[in-house]
Write an enzyme that holds these catalytic residues in place. Structure first.
Site, short mmCIF file in Angstrom:
data_model
loop_
_atom_site.label_atom_id
_atom_site.label_comp_id
_atom_site.label_asym_id
_atom_site.label_seq_id
_atom_site.Cartn_x
_atom_site.Cartn_y
_atom_site.Cartn_z
N ARG A 26 -8.38 6.06 4.42
CA ARG A 26 -7.54 6.30 5.60
C ARG A 26 -8.39 6.67 6.82
O ARG A 26 -8.10 6.24 7.93
CB ARG A 26 -6.52 7.39 5.29
CG ARG A 26 -5.43 7.45 6.35
CD ARG A 26 -4.19 8.19 5.89
NE ARG A 26 -3.08 7.88 6.79
CZ ARG A 26 -2.45 8.81 7.52
NH1 ARG A 26 -2.80 10.08 7.45
NH2 ARG A 26 -1.47 8.45 8.33
N HIS A 69 -8.28 4.62 10.27
CA HIS A 69 -7.89 5.25 11.53
C HIS A 69 -9.01 5.21 12.56
O HIS A 69 -8.76 5.10 13.76
CB HIS A 69 -7.42 6.69 11.29
CG HIS A 69 -6.01 6.76 10.81
ND1 HIS A 69 -5.32 7.92 10.70
CD2 HIS A 69 -5.16 5.78 10.43
CE1 HIS A 69 -4.10 7.67 10.25
NE2 HIS A 69 -3.98 6.37 10.07
N TRP A 95 2.75 5.74 -3.65
CA TRP A 95 3.37 4.41 -3.65
C TRP A 95 3.46 3.81 -5.05
O TRP A 95 4.23 2.91 -5.28
CB TRP A 95 2.58 3.47 -2.74
CG TRP A 95 2.74 3.69 -1.28
CD1 TRP A 95 3.65 3.07 -0.47
CD2 TRP A 95 1.98 4.57 -0.42
NE1 TRP A 95 3.49 3.51 0.83
CE2 TRP A 95 2.49 4.42 0.89
CE3 TRP A 95 0.92 5.45 -0.63
CZ2 TRP A 95 1.96 5.12 1.98
CZ3 TRP A 95 0.41 6.15 0.45
CH2 TRP A 95 0.94 5.99 1.74
#
Ligand code: HIF
Length: 280
Positions: A47, A51, A180
């Site tokens: 992540r 980002h 998820w």
């Protein structure tokens, strides 16, 4: 930058072997520090890399990982990487953050992510305006706006989204909650399989709109994830990746390599990318 390995002739110029040492250090630390979330800091490193890169705007050429100008670098990922930066002070933060994302994907069982150095760190003046990263409460138009601005097509957008097989959402960070899939520390095509095969109902809770699986009520999809099966063009790729893990790995790797290189003024060529050796 000069260090002990510098020759009298000039500054230390790191080679592929030097970057492999950084990779190995990240891999070892990932294997040793299992106290985080589901047992791995890997997802949070993925992540961070995304980002750092996802602020790119193809019209103005601004943003992207070059500069390490991300203002809200997540604390867990920064803390994890700080000792590695201390051990290899010659690497820029922007190279380190992206290399760590590539390393995490490989170490969590994903495809190889060829990577090359060349990002410089810049000061805060080079920061992009806020609001370039996506909003998970939105729909397919927003996904196309945000990733179109970075220069991705529909197929690449869907491939990238498979990275949500990793990690989870946290109420104290995004407001959303849950993983998820059932193996959030292993890179698989499960995100797509579950999107297609599971029935997703809106979760009844006080938090932001998110979806939960009918079978176990333990998994989570964001509105932007569900948008991938609402949109016909996106859905055909979701179905393809759900069936064909190899195609997903290949197309994800290409798209993720592209993501990590947005806006970087490399001196090197694409064929000069390093393919790091994954740990045993
Ligand atoms: Fe994420 N993403 N992402 N993301 N993301 C979250 C977590 C992770 C979006 C929203 C969220 C991508 C695209 C999008 C990872 C990797 C990638 C969370 C939860 C939100 C809300 C944060 C938290 O609460 O901790 C949206 C709207 C995206 C555009 C569709 C990328 C493709 C999937 C580019 C990508 O690589 C990873 C990994 C995590 C898990 C982090 C963790 O702490 O476990």
């Amino acid at each position: 930058y000069l260090n002990s390995e510098a020759t009298p002739k000039g500054p230390f110029v790191p080679t592929k072997e030097d970057y492999q040492k950084v990779y190995d250090e990240i891999a070892t630390k990932l294997a040793n520090e299992t106290d985080y979330d589901d047992g791995s800091y890997g997802p949070v490193l993925v992540r961070l890399a995304w980002h750092a890169s996802g602020t790119y705007d193809k019209e103005t050429g601004t943003g992207g990982s070059n500069g390490a100008t991300m203002r809200f670098a997540p604390r867990h990922a920064r803390d994890f990487l700080e000792p590695i930066k201390a051990k290899f002070p010659w690497i820029t933060y922007s190279d380190l953050w992206t290399l760590a994302g590539a390393a995490a994907i490989q170490e969590l069982g994903g495809p190889t992510i060829p990577w090359r150095p060349g990002r410089e760190d810049k000061d805060v003046a080079a920061c992009t305006p806020d609001g370039r990263l996506p909003d998970a409460s939105k729909d397919q138009r927003h996904i196309r706006d945000v990733f179109g601005r970075m220069g991705f097509d529909d197929r690449e957008m869907v491939a990238l989204c498979g990275a949500h097989a990793l990690g989870r959402a946290h109420t104290d960070r995004s407001g959303f909650e849950g993983p998820w899939d059932f193996s959030p520390t292993v890179f698989t095509n499960e995100f797509f399989r579950l999107l297609v095969e599971e029935k997703w109902n809106q979760r009844k809770w006080n938090g932001p709109t998110q979806f939960t699986d009918k079978t176990t009520s333990t998994l989570m999809m964001l509105p932007t994830d569900i948008a991938l099966v609402k949109d016909r063009s996106f859905k055909q790729h979701v179905e393809r990746y759900a069936k064909d893990s190899d195609a997903f790995f290949k197309e994800f790797s290409d798209a993720f390599v592209k993501l990590l290189e947005l806006g970087v003024p490399f001196q090197s060529k694409p064929e000069d990318r390093f393919v790091f050796k994954t740990s045993e």
